[in-house]
Design an enzyme around this catalytic site. Structure first.
Site, PDB file in Angstrom:
ATOM      1  N   HIS A 223       0.504  -1.350  -0.140  1.00  0.00           N
ATOM      2  CA  HIS A 223      -0.471  -0.020  -0.041  1.00  0.00           C
ATOM      3  C   HIS A 223       0.494   1.687  -0.611  1.00  0.00           C
ATOM      4  CE1 HIS A 223      -0.025  -1.385   4.644  1.00  0.00           C
ATOM      5  NE2 HIS A 223       0.760  -0.911   4.195  1.00  0.00           N
TER       6      HIS A 223
ATOM      7  N   TYR B  39      17.791   1.229   3.199  1.00  0.00           N
ATOM      8  CA  TYR B  39      18.053   0.499   1.910  1.00  0.00           C
ATOM      9  C   TYR B  39      18.900   2.008   1.352  1.00  0.00           C
ATOM     10  CZ  TYR B  39      12.604  -0.400   2.636  1.00  0.00           C
ATOM     11  OH  TYR B  39      11.582  -0.660   3.025  1.00  0.00           O
TER      12      TYR B  39
END
Length: 470
Positions: free
Chosen positions: A168, A252
């Site tokens: 989402h 990340y």
């Protein structure tokens, strides 16, 4: 009556949301739900709640539970995967062991040591499920919600099972963008593509007007930047906004969590704004507070408006022909031209009665593709390790993780991976009888007698210039 098998139905709130979404969809009122988890302790709560909703609303739906995955899958039209192998016990090790070495994770379920080891636990189970589907419900569509999304879907892409990975991040990010630019979400035209948790908004328009200049202007203002420091800084330096929150994105890339200076500058917001161990602490709180409580006992049984999750809209399109477009995770195969064909890519997908049709996006901006590739390199090696039982691939995956590489030496990374493997063996049967090869540091005495090696021509020229200078 379509049959939906939910594998991992012990995820109470999420399972409840997906069931309510489907039951509230015109044309899907008669759905049969098969709820499967290894234990009925939590699924019994979901089943009882589902029965109350069905009775309250006079629906022709059915709901039942089982601990047998094959029984749940038999004859299913749709399979929804929401399982978490090892649960909180394994996840705690994903966080605490890397933290002991100095790898600071906020969430740790997608990349980094936590994401790698979650993939090692999840992929074998996902592939077993896919083999069962080929036998028991050939042609059924798998809707995968299991993280790490990209790695699990990469492995599923080696099978013949039709699947799509659902997240989402796009929907929730569009809420943020809408608020920042002052344009209703429904009126914004956008194109978003990349990899899961790092997909880029390539276009943002309102009635033909480019919204990027305004969005970039907002992120130059402290009152806006403070809400999303990491995403904002990534936008300012790389030119595009992406789909994941500061807490996720800080893991990340190598710029935001590698030392105290970076953490204090970018990750000083509470909880998922970047706080150390935020997701683990939240999971522990929920477990302690609700572990022995039926949290659905007093939930209202009226059918609510459908949630932002894509699952019910996809099933609706396939069953009724009402089309739907969403961002999904599939095997790339050219959807994004400058990412590897065999990786899992996220991009626009159109679904109707004829099936799922992905959009061929073309090239990402070079810098966006390059950042995606730093994560794809880790994903490839983690998938290889999970599928082959190769312990060296575990080390290589952790060593190529941008954050881990920014913090640890190669020996430290190998030692950390070895500790994680030993701690998580109960959930890693593919590595039975295997260990990560120790590679102790080499001690070099100050008076070492160097071995003879050929002279490097460049060094010889440098030495000669030094002699001439004297």
């Amino acid at each position: 009556m379509p049959k939906v098998a939910i594998i991992g139905a012990g995820s109470i709130v999420f399972c409840k949301t997906l069931m309510l979404d489907i039951m509230a969809t015109p044309g899907l009122e008669a759905t049969e739900f098969a709820l499967m988890a290894p234990s009925t302790r939590r699924t019994a709560q979901v089943e009882a709640f589902g029965r109350r909703v069905i009775a309250k609303n006079g629906l022709p739906a059915k709901v039942w539970l089982t601990t047998d995955r094959r029984e749940a899958l038999r004859g299913a039209d749709y399979v929804i995967a929401t399982f978490q192998i090892g649960g909180l016990q394994a996840y705690e090790k994903d966080y605490t062991i890397p933290m002991r070495y100095g790898v600071d994770q906020c969430i740790g379920d997608t990349l980094g040591p936590g994401g790698v080891f979650r993939a090692l636990r999840s992929i074998p189970v996902a592939l077993e499920m896919a083999r069962d589907m080929q036998e028991l419900c050939p042609g059924a569509l798998l809707l995968n919600y299991v993280n790490p999304m990209a790695m699990v879907c990469w492995a599923l892409g080696t099978t013949s099972v039709p699947f799509v990975g659902l997240c989402h991040g796009v929907q929730t990010t569009m809420d943020l963008i809408s608020g920042y630019v002052g344009v209703p979400k429904a009126e914004i035209d956008y194109l978003c593509a990349g990899i899961n948790h790092m997909a880029w908004f390539l276009k943002l328009e309102h009635q033909g007007r480019d919204l990027y200049p305004l969005l970039k202007e907002r992120f130059e203002q402290p009152e806006y930047s403070v809400n999303e420091k990491v995403r904002g800084e990534t936008l300012r330096h790389f030119g595009y906004f992406m789909t994941e929150s500061t807490g996720h994105l800080s893991e990340y890339l190598p710029y935001f969590r590698k030392n105290r200076k970076a953490l204090d500058l970018y990750c000083d917001e509470p909880a998922f704004g970047g706080a150390t161990g935020a997701y683990l602490k939240w999971c522990q709180y929920v477990s302690q507070k609700y572990d022995h409580v039926d949290i659905l006992a007093d939930e209202p049984t009226e059918l609510p408006k459908r949630s932002i999750e894509y699952g019910s809209y996809i099933i609706e399109a396939l069953e009724t022909g009402r089309p739907f477009t969403f961002n999904g995770n599939v095997r790339n195969d050219g959807m994004i031209a400058n990412l590897p064909a065999d990786c899992c890519a996220e991009g626009p997908i159109h679904v109707d009665r004829l099936g799922l049709h992905k959009t061929m996006v073309g090239d990402l901006p070079a810098q966006c593709a390059a950042l995606n590739l730093t994560n794809i390199n880790v994903q490839r090696l983690a998938v290889q390790a999970a599928m082959t039982g190769d312990t060296e691939a575990i080390v290589h995956a952790c060593a190529l993780d941008p954050l881990t590489a920014a913090v640890l030496t190669l020996k430290e990374i190998r030692d950390m991976a070895a500790d994680l493997l030993e701690a998580e063996r109960p959930w890693l049967p593919q590595f039975e009888g295997k260990a990560i090869r120790p590679t102790p540091a080499i001690t070099i005495p100050k008076d070492v007698r160097r071995a003879h090696v050929p002279v490097d021509p460049a060094l010889a020229i440098l030495a000669r210039f030094g002699e001439l200078a004297q």
